[in-house]
Design a protein around this motif. Structure first.
Motif, PDB file in Angstrom:
ATOM      1  N   PHE A  21       0.845  -1.187   0.000  1.00  0.00           N
ATOM      2  CA  PHE A  21       0.000   0.000   0.000  1.00  0.00           C
ATOM      3  C   PHE A  21       0.882   1.238   0.000  1.00  0.00           C
ATOM      4  CE2 PHE A  21      -2.419  -3.372   1.982  1.00  0.00           C
ATOM      5  CZ  PHE A  21      -3.669  -3.249   1.405  1.00  0.00           C
ATOM      6  N   VAL A  22       0.680   2.072  -1.015  1.00  0.00           N
ATOM      7  CA  VAL A  22       1.368   3.357  -1.121  1.00  0.00           C
ATOM      8  C   VAL A  22       0.299   4.419  -1.335  1.00  0.00           C
ATOM      9  CG1 VAL A  22       3.053   4.738  -2.370  1.00  0.00           C
ATOM     10  CG2 VAL A  22       3.427   2.278  -2.071  1.00  0.00           C
ATOM     11  N   ASP A  23       0.266   5.408  -0.450  1.00  0.00           N
ATOM     12  CA  ASP A  23      -0.782   6.441  -0.469  1.00  0.00           C
ATOM     13  C   ASP A  23      -2.172   5.816  -0.410  1.00  0.00           C
ATOM     14  OD1 ASP A  23       1.131   8.449  -0.658  1.00  0.00           O
ATOM     15  OD2 ASP A  23       1.174   8.329  -2.856  1.00  0.00           O
ATOM     16  N   GLY A  24      -2.280   4.716   0.295  1.00  0.00           N
ATOM     17  CA  GLY A  24      -3.570   4.059   0.484  1.00  0.00           C
ATOM     18  C   GLY A  24      -3.963   3.113  -0.625  1.00  0.00           C
ATOM     19  N   MET A  25      -3.318   3.184  -1.771  1.00  0.00           N
ATOM     20  CA  MET A  25      -3.671   2.352  -2.909  1.00  0.00           C
ATOM     21  C   MET A  25      -2.945   1.008  -2.814  1.00  0.00           C
ATOM     22  SD  MET A  25      -5.823   4.239  -4.404  1.00  0.00           S
ATOM     23  CE  MET A  25      -6.062   3.270  -5.893  1.00  0.00           C
ATOM     24  N   ALA A  26      -3.665  -0.063  -3.195  1.00  0.00           N
ATOM     25  CA  ALA A  26      -3.134  -1.413  -3.048  1.00  0.00           C
ATOM     26  C   ALA A  26      -2.526  -1.900  -4.354  1.00  0.00           C
ATOM     27  CB  ALA A  26      -4.249  -2.369  -2.609  1.00  0.00           C
ATOM     28  N   PRO A  34      10.570 -11.967  -7.046  1.00  0.00           N
ATOM     29  CA  PRO A  34      11.795 -11.907  -6.227  1.00  0.00           C
ATOM     30  C   PRO A  34      11.464 -12.085  -4.758  1.00  0.00           C
ATOM     31  CG  PRO A  34      11.135  -9.716  -6.949  1.00  0.00           C
ATOM     32  CD  PRO A  34      10.265 -10.688  -7.690  1.00  0.00           C
ATOM     33  N   PRO A  35      12.484 -12.394  -3.951  1.00  0.00           N
ATOM     34  CA  PRO A  35      12.244 -12.611  -2.520  1.00  0.00           C
ATOM     35  C   PRO A  35      11.599 -11.401  -1.864  1.00  0.00           C
ATOM     36  CG  PRO A  35      14.441 -13.354  -3.149  1.00  0.00           C
ATOM     37  CD  PRO A  35      13.890 -12.611  -4.321  1.00  0.00           C
ATOM     38  N   LEU A  36      10.769 -11.678  -0.841  1.00  0.00           N
ATOM     39  CA  LEU A  36      10.089 -10.625  -0.097  1.00  0.00           C
ATOM     40  C   LEU A  36      10.859 -10.304   1.169  1.00  0.00           C
ATOM     41  CD1 LEU A  36       6.390 -11.868  -0.338  1.00  0.00           C
ATOM     42  CD2 LEU A  36       7.363  -9.890  -1.488  1.00  0.00           C
ATOM     43  N   ASP A  37      10.735  -9.079   1.624  1.00  0.00           N
ATOM     44  CA  ASP A  37      11.292  -8.715   2.916  1.00  0.00           C
ATOM     45  C   ASP A  37      10.173  -8.152   3.779  1.00  0.00           C
ATOM     46  OD1 ASP A  37      11.083  -5.760   2.685  1.00  0.00           O
ATOM     47  OD2 ASP A  37      12.519  -6.071   1.050  1.00  0.00           O
ATOM     48  N   ALA A  38      10.496  -7.891   5.034  1.00  0.00           N
ATOM     49  CA  ALA A  38       9.495  -7.433   5.989  1.00  0.00           C
ATOM     50  C   ALA A  38       9.446  -5.927   6.110  1.00  0.00           C
ATOM     51  CB  ALA A  38       9.789  -8.050   7.368  1.00  0.00           C
ATOM     52  N   ALA A  42       8.598   1.787   0.285  1.00  0.00           N
ATOM     53  CA  ALA A  42       8.996   3.083   0.834  1.00  0.00           C
ATOM     54  C   ALA A  42       7.774   3.993   0.957  1.00  0.00           C
ATOM     55  CB  ALA A  42      10.051   3.730  -0.058  1.00  0.00           C
ATOM     56  N   GLY A  43       7.582   4.541   2.158  1.00  0.00           N
ATOM     57  CA  GLY A  43       6.468   5.452   2.381  1.00  0.00           C
ATOM     58  C   GLY A  43       5.120   4.777   2.486  1.00  0.00           C
ATOM     59  N   GLY A  44       5.075   3.449   2.578  1.00  0.00           N
ATOM     60  CA  GLY A  44       3.789   2.753   2.681  1.00  0.00           C
ATOM     61  C   GLY A  44       3.880   1.592   3.649  1.00  0.00           C
ATOM     62  N   MET A  45       2.995   0.630   3.473  1.00  0.00           N
ATOM     63  CA  MET A  45       3.017  -0.546   4.328  1.00  0.00           C
ATOM     64  C   MET A  45       2.701  -1.787   3.503  1.00  0.00           C
ATOM     65  SD  MET A  45      -0.468  -0.362   6.644  1.00  0.00           S
ATOM     66  CE  MET A  45      -0.004  -1.904   7.432  1.00  0.00           C
ATOM     67  N   ARG A  46       3.047  -2.917   4.047  1.00  0.00           N
ATOM     68  CA  ARG A  46       2.875  -4.202   3.372  1.00  0.00           C
ATOM     69  C   ARG A  46       1.996  -5.104   4.234  1.00  0.00           C
ATOM     70  NH1 ARG A  46       8.082  -6.664   0.890  1.00  0.00           N
ATOM     71  NH2 ARG A  46       7.269  -5.418  -0.839  1.00  0.00           N
ATOM     72  N   TRP A  47       1.080  -5.814   3.573  1.00  0.00           N
ATOM     73  CA  TRP A  47       0.221  -6.792   4.266  1.00  0.00           C
ATOM     74  C   TRP A  47       0.457  -8.151   3.624  1.00  0.00           C
ATOM     75  CZ3 TRP A  47      -5.202  -5.470   6.458  1.00  0.00           C
ATOM     76  CH2 TRP A  47      -5.710  -6.581   7.148  1.00  0.00           C
ATOM     77  N   LEU A  48       0.909  -9.105   4.436  1.00  0.00           N
ATOM     78  CA  LEU A  48       1.140 -10.471   3.981  1.00  0.00           C
ATOM     79  C   LEU A  48       0.232 -11.406   4.772  1.00  0.00           C
ATOM     80  CD1 LEU A  48       5.049 -10.432   3.944  1.00  0.00           C
ATOM     81  CD2 LEU A  48       3.499 -10.001   2.014  1.00  0.00           C
ATOM     82  N   HIS A  49      -0.540 -12.213   4.057  1.00  0.00           N
ATOM     83  CA  HIS A  49      -1.393 -13.225   4.683  1.00  0.00           C
ATOM     84  C   HIS A  49      -0.796 -14.583   4.330  1.00  0.00           C
ATOM     85  CE1 HIS A  49      -4.919 -14.935   6.491  1.00  0.00           C
ATOM     86  NE2 HIS A  49      -5.259 -15.571   5.386  1.00  0.00           N
ATOM     87  N   VAL A  50      -0.331 -15.319   5.354  1.00  0.00           N
ATOM     88  CA  VAL A  50       0.494 -16.493   5.102  1.00  0.00           C
ATOM     89  C   VAL A  50      -0.109 -17.734   5.742  1.00  0.00           C
ATOM     90  CG1 VAL A  50       2.573 -15.085   4.939  1.00  0.00           C
ATOM     91  CG2 VAL A  50       1.918 -16.053   7.137  1.00  0.00           C
ATOM     92  N   ASN A  51       0.363 -18.857   5.251  1.00  0.00           N
ATOM     93  CA  ASN A  51      -0.099 -20.165   5.693  1.00  0.00           C
ATOM     94  C   ASN A  51       0.948 -20.782   6.621  1.00  0.00           C
ATOM     95  OD1 ASN A  51      -1.188 -22.700   6.015  1.00  0.00           O
ATOM     96  ND2 ASN A  51      -0.785 -23.370   3.913  1.00  0.00           N
ATOM     97  N   LEU A  52       0.585 -20.934   7.915  1.00  0.00           N
ATOM     98  CA  LEU A  52       1.535 -21.483   8.879  1.00  0.00           C
ATOM     99  C   LEU A  52       1.776 -22.975   8.690  1.00  0.00           C
ATOM    100  CD1 LEU A  52       0.565 -19.670  12.201  1.00  0.00           C
ATOM    101  CD2 LEU A  52       2.675 -19.427  10.891  1.00  0.00           C
ATOM    102  N   ALA A  53       0.930 -23.640   7.919  1.00  0.00           N
ATOM    103  CA  ALA A  53       1.170 -25.055   7.654  1.00  0.00           C
ATOM    104  C   ALA A  53       2.354 -25.267   6.717  1.00  0.00           C
ATOM    105  CB  ALA A  53      -0.094 -25.695   7.068  1.00  0.00           C
ATOM    106  N   THR A 119       4.901  -0.349   9.440  1.00  0.00           N
ATOM    107  CA  THR A 119       5.052  -0.567   7.996  1.00  0.00           C
ATOM    108  C   THR A 119       4.649  -1.972   7.546  1.00  0.00           C
ATOM    109  OG1 THR A 119       7.358  -1.258   8.287  1.00  0.00           O
ATOM    110  CG2 THR A 119       6.942   1.089   7.856  1.00  0.00           C
ATOM    111  N   LEU A 120       4.208  -2.819   8.473  1.00  0.00           N
ATOM    112  CA  LEU A 120       3.981  -4.220   8.114  1.00  0.00           C
ATOM    113  C   LEU A 120       2.800  -4.790   8.882  1.00  0.00           C
ATOM    114  CD1 LEU A 120       5.069  -6.826   6.650  1.00  0.00           C
ATOM    115  CD2 LEU A 120       6.317  -7.294   8.780  1.00  0.00           C
ATOM    116  N   MET A 121       1.977  -5.568   8.173  1.00  0.00           N
ATOM    117  CA  MET A 121       0.926  -6.372   8.783  1.00  0.00           C
ATOM    118  C   MET A 121       1.106  -7.794   8.261  1.00  0.00           C
ATOM    119  SD  MET A 121      -1.818  -6.647  10.683  1.00  0.00           S
ATOM    120  CE  MET A 121      -3.598  -6.709  10.839  1.00  0.00           C
ATOM    121  N   VAL A 122       1.348  -8.742   9.170  1.00  0.00           N
ATOM    122  CA  VAL A 122       1.455 -10.153   8.805  1.00  0.00           C
ATOM    123  C   VAL A 122       0.365 -10.903   9.540  1.00  0.00           C
ATOM    124  CG1 VAL A 122       2.878 -12.224   8.793  1.00  0.00           C
ATOM    125  CG2 VAL A 122       3.944  -9.986   8.449  1.00  0.00           C
TER     126      VAL A 122
END
Length: 333
Positions: A21-26, A34-38, A42-53, A119-122
């Motif tokens: 999300f940058v300026d509210g837009m998804a 490429p690999p993801l980081d936590a 820049a200037g936004g936030m990231r939401w990752l919904h993951v499978n613990l299995a 900056t992060l929601m997991v």
């Protein structure tokens, strides 16, 4: 809290969905890339919904730049609802209804763990949950997220919405059973009422735990100030829904009591009728039993009208009992 990006190349196999999300837009994070980081964009936030299995997901969380206490909570096998606030991160375990592939909701509760930073929601789960689908659909339909508080509200509101749907469905079942009982004197199926009761208990437990988590967050002095108004609103909505479920439970209890009263009344009426029939037939049974004895000197055994006289004696004795019962008010209203 340190925000140094942590990269794990094999994380994406455990990614259910993700958005930047940058300026509210998804912008949707693709399943391959490429690999993801936590750190997030820049200037936004990231939401990752993951499978613990997925073991790769667990490895990514273990290496992610989030506080150790939050990491431990997300990976814990203890699934009771709880929360911690550490540094500028909030981590919680809350409950939601699990989802089958061919049904929106099922009568099972699963755990949703999450960690929220500036900056992060997991969000992580072992089995598919309804709230994850609602959040995904809302983001896809254009919901804007401009802050961590908005992300928290979106997720908790999705859980509360599922609870509200469950409550409405259960209430409709109870009201339909009440109408059938009151208008048509048709008792509801006990299996249906048991199913309603079971799901209401699950809903009460889920909402009670959610209220506890939000209440403790609201009172936690370390909670980031920006999240406090959202937590207060969410706690009020969860409390209101919990009150509705309490009312549903009360309606269900009243319905069960009414069913029990009517069942007892029908049972008493049947026993009353059987008692009257027994009293009326007892003299006739005594007469026929007496004349059925194969003993010498039996009265009326030699006359030509003995059978008719015995019949008149049986009917007359039953009639006498009927008159006696009527005078004592056994047939009164």
């Amino acid at each position: 809290m340190t925000t140094t990006p942590t990269v794990l190349a094999s994380f994406r196999p455990g990614l259910v969905w993700g958005f930047d999300f940058v300026d509210g837009m998804a912008r949707m994070i693709e399943a391959e890339g490429p690999p993801l980081d936590a750190a997030g964009p820049a200037g936004g936030m990231r939401w990752l919904h993951v499978n613990l299995a997925d073991q790769w997901t667990r490895r990514w969380i273990e290496a992610a730049a989030i506080p150790p206490a939050a990491r431990e909570l997300m990976l814990s096998t203890d699934h009771h609802q709880r929360m911690i606030v550490v540094d500028d991160a909030v981590a919680c375990v809350v409950h939601d209804f699990e989802r089958d592939f061919n049904a929106e909701t099922v009568a099972r509760i699963g755990a949703m763990s999450f960690v929220l930073t500036p900056t992060l929601m997991v969000t992580a789960r072992q089995h598919p949950l309804c709230a994850g689908d609602i959040v995904y659909q809302r983001i896809q339909s254009g919901t804007r997220l401009t802050s961590p508080a908005a992300a928290l509200e979106l997720m908790i509101n999705a859980i509360v919405e599922i609870g509200s749907r469950q409550k409405d469905a259960l209430l409709a079942t109870v009201q339909a059973s009440e109408d059938a009982l009151m208008e048509h004197n048709r008792a509801p199926d006990n299996r249906v009422l048991f199913g309603v009761r079971r799901r209401a208990v699950l809903l009460r437990r889920q909402l009670g735990g959610l209220r506890g988590v939000l209440g403790r967050l609201e009172r936690d002095e370390d909670l980031p100030e920006a999240l406090l108004p959202s937590v207060e609103r969410l706690a009020q909505r969860a409390a209101a829904l919990d009150g509705d479920v309490v009312l549903l439970d009360s309606n269900l209890r009243q319905l069960r009591e009414e069913v029990d009263v009517q069942t007892a009344a029908r049972t008493n009426q049947n026993l009353y009728i059987l008692s009257i029939l027994t009293a009326l037939l007892l003299p006739a049974t005594l007469v026929t039993g007496f004349f059925g004895m194969n003993t010498g000197g039996l009265p009326l055994a030699t006359g030509g009208h003995g059978t008719w006289l015995a019949l008149i004696l049986s009917v007359g004795s039953s009639l006498a009992v009927y008159v006696w019962l009527a005078r004592r008010g056994f047939f009164g209203s």
